[in-house]
Design a protein around this motif. Structure first.
Motif, mmCIF file in Angstrom:
data_model
loop_
_atom_site.group_PDB
_atom_site.id
_atom_site.type_symbol
_atom_site.label_atom_id
_atom_site.label_comp_id
_atom_site.label_asym_id
_atom_site.label_seq_id
_atom_site.Cartn_x
_atom_site.Cartn_y
_atom_site.Cartn_z
ATOM 1 N N ILE A 93 0.885 -1.189 0.017
ATOM 2 C CA ILE A 93 0.065 -0.050 0.015
ATOM 3 C C ILE A 93 0.959 1.208 -0.121
ATOM 4 O O ILE A 93 0.698 2.010 -0.801
ATOM 5 C CB ILE A 93 -0.821 0.011 1.352
ATOM 6 C CG1 ILE A 93 -2.101 -0.961 0.940
ATOM 7 C CG2 ILE A 93 -1.454 1.532 1.473
ATOM 8 C CD1 ILE A 93 -3.197 -1.220 2.054
ATOM 9 N N LEU A 94 1.804 1.216 0.855
ATOM 10 C CA LEU A 94 2.752 2.362 0.943
ATOM 11 C C LEU A 94 3.564 2.532 -0.517
ATOM 12 O O LEU A 94 3.742 3.811 -0.930
ATOM 13 C CB LEU A 94 3.847 2.065 2.105
ATOM 14 C CG LEU A 94 3.219 2.042 3.336
ATOM 15 C CD1 LEU A 94 4.451 1.593 4.375
ATOM 16 C CD2 LEU A 94 2.419 3.238 3.994
ATOM 17 N N ILE A 95 3.967 1.436 -0.970
ATOM 18 C CA ILE A 95 4.466 1.715 -2.232
ATOM 19 C C ILE A 95 3.717 1.940 -3.529
ATOM 20 O O ILE A 95 4.125 3.157 -4.035
ATOM 21 C CB ILE A 95 5.303 0.065 -2.711
ATOM 22 C CG1 ILE A 95 6.242 -0.061 -1.899
ATOM 23 C CG2 ILE A 95 5.660 0.056 -4.017
ATOM 24 C CD1 ILE A 95 6.771 -1.716 -1.832
ATOM 25 N N PHE A 96 2.491 1.605 -3.683
ATOM 26 C CA PHE A 96 1.756 1.911 -4.446
ATOM 27 C C PHE A 96 1.097 3.580 -4.348
ATOM 28 O O PHE A 96 0.909 4.051 -5.338
ATOM 29 C CB PHE A 96 0.097 1.133 -4.637
ATOM 30 C CG PHE A 96 0.623 -0.267 -4.863
ATOM 31 C CD1 PHE A 96 1.310 -0.508 -6.197
ATOM 32 C CD2 PHE A 96 -0.227 -1.453 -4.477
ATOM 33 C CE1 PHE A 96 1.390 -1.954 -6.572
ATOM 34 C CE2 PHE A 96 -0.069 -2.456 -4.984
ATOM 35 C CZ PHE A 96 0.767 -3.093 -5.984
ATOM 36 N N GLU A 116 -3.505 2.822 -13.499
ATOM 37 C CA GLU A 116 -3.156 1.305 -13.422
ATOM 38 C C GLU A 116 -2.926 1.541 -11.821
ATOM 39 O O GLU A 116 -3.123 0.407 -11.000
ATOM 40 C CB GLU A 116 -1.988 0.661 -14.285
ATOM 41 C CG GLU A 116 -1.440 -0.480 -13.604
ATOM 42 C CD GLU A 116 -0.358 -0.830 -14.501
ATOM 43 O OE1 GLU A 116 0.638 -1.631 -13.899
ATOM 44 O OE2 GLU A 116 0.179 -0.284 -15.616
ATOM 45 N N PHE A 117 -1.899 2.198 -11.521
ATOM 46 C CA PHE A 117 -1.319 2.090 -10.024
ATOM 47 C C PHE A 117 -2.325 2.508 -9.103
ATOM 48 O O PHE A 117 -2.287 2.252 -7.941
ATOM 49 C CB PHE A 117 0.041 2.563 -9.782
ATOM 50 C CG PHE A 117 1.158 1.917 -10.441
ATOM 51 C CD1 PHE A 117 1.789 0.917 -9.723
ATOM 52 C CD2 PHE A 117 1.867 2.004 -11.734
ATOM 53 C CE1 PHE A 117 2.941 0.048 -10.170
ATOM 54 C CE2 PHE A 117 2.730 1.367 -12.181
ATOM 55 C CZ PHE A 117 3.590 0.196 -11.605
ATOM 56 N N HIS A 118 -2.979 3.472 -9.213
ATOM 57 C CA HIS A 118 -3.882 4.144 -8.714
ATOM 58 C C HIS A 118 -5.058 3.003 -8.354
ATOM 59 O O HIS A 118 -5.451 2.840 -6.991
ATOM 60 C CB HIS A 118 -4.682 5.463 -9.270
ATOM 61 C CG HIS A 118 -5.816 5.835 -8.526
ATOM 62 N ND1 HIS A 118 -5.482 6.556 -7.396
ATOM 63 C CD2 HIS A 118 -7.065 5.874 -8.528
ATOM 64 C CE1 HIS A 118 -6.740 7.061 -6.727
ATOM 65 N NE2 HIS A 118 -7.480 6.592 -7.562
ATOM 66 N N SER A 119 -5.360 2.124 -9.356
ATOM 67 C CA SER A 119 -6.285 1.018 -8.992
ATOM 68 C C SER A 119 -5.737 -0.058 -8.320
ATOM 69 O O SER A 119 -6.391 -0.457 -7.326
ATOM 70 C CB SER A 119 -6.779 0.346 -10.352
ATOM 71 O OG SER A 119 -7.365 1.347 -11.333
ATOM 72 N N ALA A 147 9.094 -7.278 -9.925
ATOM 73 C CA ALA A 147 7.833 -7.826 -10.153
ATOM 74 C C ALA A 147 6.870 -6.944 -10.338
ATOM 75 O O ALA A 147 5.711 -7.282 -10.802
ATOM 76 C CB ALA A 147 7.522 -8.859 -9.077
ATOM 77 N N MET A 148 6.920 -5.706 -9.767
ATOM 78 C CA MET A 148 5.941 -4.646 -9.619
ATOM 79 C C MET A 148 5.844 -4.023 -10.771
ATOM 80 O O MET A 148 4.997 -3.198 -11.244
ATOM 81 C CB MET A 148 6.153 -3.764 -8.372
ATOM 82 C CG MET A 148 6.055 -4.655 -6.951
ATOM 83 S SD MET A 148 6.097 -3.388 -5.439
ATOM 84 C CE MET A 148 4.395 -2.517 -5.578
ATOM 85 N N ASP A 149 6.886 -4.021 -11.521
ATOM 86 C CA ASP A 149 7.224 -3.343 -12.854
ATOM 87 C C ASP A 149 6.949 -1.757 -12.631
ATOM 88 O O ASP A 149 6.068 -1.105 -13.451
ATOM 89 C CB ASP A 149 6.206 -3.798 -13.844
ATOM 90 C CG ASP A 149 6.260 -3.444 -15.317
ATOM 91 O OD1 ASP A 149 7.790 -2.835 -15.476
ATOM 92 O OD2 ASP A 149 5.501 -3.281 -16.149
ATOM 93 N N ILE A 150 7.671 -1.151 -11.824
ATOM 94 C CA ILE A 150 7.662 0.077 -11.609
ATOM 95 C C ILE A 150 8.197 0.964 -12.850
ATOM 96 O O ILE A 150 9.566 0.855 -13.359
ATOM 97 C CB ILE A 150 8.514 0.597 -10.135
ATOM 98 C CG1 ILE A 150 7.810 -0.281 -9.050
ATOM 99 C CG2 ILE A 150 8.431 2.112 -9.905
ATOM 100 C CD1 ILE A 150 8.718 -0.025 -7.935
#
Length: 235
Positions: free
Chosen positions: A12-15, A31-34, A221-224
């Motif tokens: 949650i902190l990362i997103f 995408e990341f907001h969702s 894996a999070m593809d930032i």
């Protein structure tokens, strides 16, 4: 007794950080907001269970608010684990809006929201899998096997829950988050054969606490996005 308190998941902190550091016109901001919204909803569902259990404190219960334990080459996680001298309870929390239907025969959860239907894994099956893993974990550590109950909680009070086939498993295993303390109270009247002494519970609690491994997301894996805004942001 709370043996382990729930903390805000690191994802949650990362997103949240990624969403704040992507400009509004960025093609992947939505995408990341969702992902952030979904993660927050799941966390809210879990803390709803914590809240309702806190309204009925019970010295007979030892509660782990989230556990992640080793299993073969990976891990399995439990939203909430309740331990007593007579039984254990695994709670799988869900926080979905709209109308949901749990199809236990086809092992799926169907959600209808804003005219769109989406399918998810059967949460009852998810809890049963966690139960199977926990049983193997207890056997591996030469601990007694108590009766192990599983429940799925729906935290959003506005969610409509449907069980069109009147499946008895769905009716028994699924409930509102507010119902959980009463489910536990009923179990205490039905399952009254002592399996664990208080000394046993302390041993299980120590071992679970020692073996808990917090989830740390893999940034790859999070593809930032590589063009994320860096540096210190103004408050």
């Amino acid at each position: 007794m709370i043996a382990k308190y729930r903390t805000i998941p690191i994802e949650i902190l990362i997103f949240d950080a990624i969403t704040r550091r992507l400009p509004d016109h960025h093609p992947r901001k939505s995408e990341f907001h969702s992902k952030l919204i979904r993660s927050k909803a799941g966390y809210k569902g879990e803390i709803e269970v914590d809240y309702f259990l806190s309204l009925f404190p019970d010295d007979d219960l030892t509660i782990f608010q989230y556990l992640r334990l080793p299993h073969k080459n990976g891990y399995f996680q439990i939203d909430t684990l309740i331990i007593s001298q007579w039984f254990m309870v695994i709670i799988e929390s869900k926080n979905l809006a709209g109308t949901i239907e749990i199809d236990h025969e086809l092992d799926q959860l169907l959600q209808t929201y804003d005219g769109t239907e989406r399918g998810y894994n059967n949460p009852i099956l998810q809890a049963e899998i966690q139960s199977a893993h926990l049983k193997k974990w207890l056997i591996k550590h030469q601990l007694p096997l108590p009766p192990l109950e599983t429940f799925v909680t729906i935290s959003n009070p506005q969610t409509i829950i449907k069980n069109p086939t009147n499946n008895k498993v769905v009716s028994y295993r699924t409930c509102r988050a507010a119902r959980i303390p009463f489910k536990i109270a009923t179990l205490k009247t039905q399952l009254n054969k002592e399996v664990y002494t208080k000394k046993d519970i302390k041993k299980v609690t120590r071992l679970l606490s020692k073996q808990h491994v917090p989830f740390v997301p893999d940034p790859k894996a999070m593809d930032i996005p590589s063009d994320i805004i860096t540096g210190v942001q103004c408050p």
